[in-house]
Structure formats: C-alpha cells, structure tokens
Scaffold this motif. Structure first.
Motif, PDB file in Angstrom:
ATOM      1  N   LEU A 181     -81.961 -76.095 -11.192  1.00  0.00           N
ATOM      2  CA  LEU A 181     -81.190 -76.374  -9.979  1.00  0.00           C
ATOM      3  C   LEU A 181     -79.779 -75.811 -10.093  1.00  0.00           C
ATOM      4  N   PHE A 182     -79.341 -75.130  -9.039  1.00  0.00           N
ATOM      5  CA  PHE A 182     -77.989 -74.584  -8.977  1.00  0.00           C
ATOM      6  C   PHE A 182     -77.200 -75.375  -7.946  1.00  0.00           C
ATOM      7  N   PHE A 183     -76.080 -75.959  -8.375  1.00  0.00           N
ATOM      8  CA  PHE A 183     -75.224 -76.772  -7.514  1.00  0.00           C
ATOM      9  C   PHE A 183     -73.910 -76.038  -7.266  1.00  0.00           C
ATOM     10  N   SER A 184     -73.437 -76.067  -6.029  1.00  0.00           N
ATOM     11  CA  SER A 184     -72.107 -75.558  -5.721  1.00  0.00           C
ATOM     12  C   SER A 184     -71.530 -76.434  -4.618  1.00  0.00           C
ATOM     13  N   GLY A 185     -70.212 -76.578  -4.621  1.00  0.00           N
ATOM     14  CA  GLY A 185     -69.576 -77.404  -3.607  1.00  0.00           C
ATOM     15  C   GLY A 185     -68.112 -77.602  -3.894  1.00  0.00           C
ATOM     16  N   ALA A 186     -67.552 -78.655  -3.300  1.00  0.00           N
ATOM     17  CA  ALA A 186     -66.131 -78.947  -3.458  1.00  0.00           C
ATOM     18  C   ALA A 186     -65.890 -80.446  -3.378  1.00  0.00           C
ATOM     19  N   ILE A 187     -64.904 -80.890  -4.131  1.00  0.00           N
ATOM     20  CA  ILE A 187     -64.464 -82.279  -4.079  1.00  0.00           C
ATOM     21  C   ILE A 187     -63.482 -82.397  -2.912  1.00  0.00           C
ATOM     22  N   ASP A 203     -84.724 -79.860 -17.937  1.00  0.00           N
ATOM     23  CA  ASP A 203     -84.513 -80.950 -18.893  1.00  0.00           C
ATOM     24  C   ASP A 203     -83.239 -81.739 -18.613  1.00  0.00           C
ATOM     25  N   ASP A 204     -82.229 -81.100 -18.005  1.00  0.00           N
ATOM     26  CA  ASP A 204     -80.991 -81.785 -17.635  1.00  0.00           C
ATOM     27  C   ASP A 204     -81.056 -82.369 -16.228  1.00  0.00           C
ATOM     28  N   ALA A 205     -82.068 -81.979 -15.465  1.00  0.00           N
ATOM     29  CA  ALA A 205     -82.188 -82.448 -14.083  1.00  0.00           C
ATOM     30  C   ALA A 205     -83.292 -83.512 -14.003  1.00  0.00           C
ATOM     31  N   TYR A 206     -84.448 -83.141 -13.474  1.00  0.00           N
ATOM     32  CA  TYR A 206     -85.515 -84.125 -13.229  1.00  0.00           C
ATOM     33  C   TYR A 206     -86.680 -83.994 -14.194  1.00  0.00           C
ATOM     34  N   MET A 210     -76.637 -91.246 -10.625  1.00  0.00           N
ATOM     35  CA  MET A 210     -76.678 -89.788 -10.515  1.00  0.00           C
ATOM     36  C   MET A 210     -77.161 -89.211 -11.852  1.00  0.00           C
ATOM     37  N   LEU A 211     -77.593 -87.967 -11.820  1.00  0.00           N
ATOM     38  CA  LEU A 211     -78.014 -87.299 -13.049  1.00  0.00           C
ATOM     39  C   LEU A 211     -76.835 -87.241 -14.030  1.00  0.00           C
ATOM     40  N   PRO A 212     -77.027 -87.688 -15.269  1.00  0.00           N
ATOM     41  CA  PRO A 212     -75.918 -87.663 -16.230  1.00  0.00           C
ATOM     42  C   PRO A 212     -75.317 -86.264 -16.422  1.00  0.00           C
ATOM     43  N   ALA A 213     -76.151 -85.232 -16.525  1.00  0.00           N
ATOM     44  CA  ALA A 213     -75.636 -83.874 -16.715  1.00  0.00           C
ATOM     45  C   ALA A 213     -74.838 -83.412 -15.500  1.00  0.00           C
ATOM     46  N   TRP A 214     -75.225 -83.847 -14.314  1.00  0.00           N
ATOM     47  CA  TRP A 214     -74.505 -83.519 -13.084  1.00  0.00           C
ATOM     48  C   TRP A 214     -73.131 -84.184 -13.110  1.00  0.00           C
ATOM     49  N   TYR A 229     -71.020 -84.066   7.161  1.00  0.00           N
ATOM     50  CA  TYR A 229     -71.817 -85.142   6.553  1.00  0.00           C
ATOM     51  C   TYR A 229     -71.625 -85.094   5.041  1.00  0.00           C
ATOM     52  N   PRO A 230     -70.430 -85.412   4.576  1.00  0.00           N
ATOM     53  CA  PRO A 230     -70.183 -85.311   3.134  1.00  0.00           C
ATOM     54  C   PRO A 230     -70.927 -86.386   2.353  1.00  0.00           C
ATOM     55  N   PHE A 231     -71.093 -86.125   1.079  1.00  0.00           N
ATOM     56  CA  PHE A 231     -71.729 -87.074   0.168  1.00  0.00           C
ATOM     57  C   PHE A 231     -70.631 -87.950  -0.416  1.00  0.00           C
ATOM     58  N   LYS A 232     -70.817 -89.281  -0.339  1.00  0.00           N
ATOM     59  CA  LYS A 232     -69.847 -90.243  -0.868  1.00  0.00           C
ATOM     60  C   LYS A 232     -70.581 -91.172  -1.823  1.00  0.00           C
ATOM     61  N   PHE A 233     -69.993 -91.377  -2.990  1.00  0.00           N
ATOM     62  CA  PHE A 233     -70.653 -92.222  -3.986  1.00  0.00           C
ATOM     63  C   PHE A 233     -69.637 -92.741  -4.993  1.00  0.00           C
ATOM     64  N   MET A 234     -70.046 -93.764  -5.751  1.00  0.00           N
ATOM     65  CA  MET A 234     -69.233 -94.260  -6.856  1.00  0.00           C
ATOM     66  C   MET A 234     -69.686 -93.552  -8.125  1.00  0.00           C
ATOM     67  N   PHE A 235     -68.756 -92.916  -8.786  1.00  0.00           N
ATOM     68  CA  PHE A 235     -69.033 -92.162 -10.000  1.00  0.00           C
ATOM     69  C   PHE A 235     -69.267 -93.112 -11.177  1.00  0.00           C
ATOM     70  N   GLY A 236     -70.203 -92.747 -12.040  1.00  0.00           N
ATOM     71  CA  GLY A 236     -70.381 -93.454 -13.313  1.00  0.00           C
ATOM     72  C   GLY A 236     -71.174 -94.739 -13.257  1.00  0.00           C
TER      73      GLY A 236
END
Length: 169
Positions: free
Chosen positions: A139-145, A67-70, A43-47, A32-39
C-alpha cells in the motif's frame, strides 16, 4: 503541535495499490478529511510510525509492505460454516445474504466482529474468506496533515475522536 500520543489529527490521504501510480483504493480529501485520535491501537502501527511527529501543513508519502499493513493472504482464513447458522427460524436464508462476493459480519470465539466474503455455498455449508480485503497488498499512502490538536477530556476518557456534534468515532 505535532502528531503524538492521544493527539487529535485531521488529515487528507490517498491509498494506492502497489505504488504512487497504482489503483486508487481510498481517498479522504479536504471536503471529507479523516479525523482520529493518534496512538489508541486502532490504526496500523507502521502507518502511525510514519506520521508520528508531523505538524499541520506537512505532507507525507510512504509505502507499507503487506507484512506492515494487513498481512499476507492465508488459507487459514478460508472458513467453512454449516449452512444452518445462516438460516432464520423458518430454516430459510434471507434473500441477498448469501451472494458470492458479499461481505458479512461474523463473531469469533472471543466476541470480536470479523468481516468475511462469501465464496460459495451448498446445501450443507458456506465457504467464506476472512482475509482482510487488503491482505497481500503493498500500500502506498500520500497526503497531508491539516490540523493537530489536544484531545478534549471526553475524548481522552473514551480514547477516540468525538465530532463537534457529539458523534463518537
């Protein structure tokens, strides 16, 4: 192709509270990957800054401060509303609507939907917490493109990813 303005990105990720060994808050995996249009500002700007320029097959891990998240939790987002706005035409409250911890959707003065958690209520008013559920959290994010592609014409017009079946997201 690299992650850039208006590219369509397919990715996996995990979000954890506080750091790499923190409580798992959300996971999007290869099934169930996440699919979205970038920019597009959704989405959170810092993300987005952290994944900009990545290519298919590249992994990532980074941490965002509140401060960079929510943002930080704020007492300004604790709201009170008159009980009558939650009543139907018979001046009754639908069963299950006002339960502590329940999230309800309100509309602010500019017409934007705001999710708020029911804190308490009495015969006159309802107290709600409109802070984002992740406000105040590191928040700690990890993953792969998994994939990056050019948008279709329809996606560019709508400024959002459109599923192969035509469902817009």
């Amino acid at each position: 192709m690299t992650v850039a303005e208006h590219s369509i990105v397919t990715m996996t990720y995990e979000v954890r509270d506080g750091g790499p060994s923190g409580t798992l808050l959300e996971r999007m995996d290869v099934n169930y990957p996440f699919k979205f249009m970038f920019g597009t500002g959704r989405m959170l700007p810092a993300w987005e800054r952290r994944i900009y320029g990545l290519k298919s097959g590249m992994g990532f891990s980074f941490q965002l401060s509140p401060d960079d998240a929510y943002g930080q939790r704020s007492d300004d987002h604790i709201l009170t509303a008159p009980i009558h706005i939650f009543q139907n035409e018979r001046e009754q409250i639908e069963p299950g609507l006002l339960e502590r911890g329940q999230y309800i959707t309100l509309t602010d003065s500019s017409g934007k939907d705001v999710n708020a958690k029911v804190i308490d209520w009495n015969d006159k008013q309802v107290t709600l917490d409109a802070n984002h559920a992740l406000a105040g959290k590191t928040l700690f994010f990890s993953g792969a493109i998994l994939d990056v592609r050019e948008p279709t014409v329809d996606e560019l017009i709508r400024k959002q990813y459109i599923d192969e079946g035509g469902v817009r997201r």
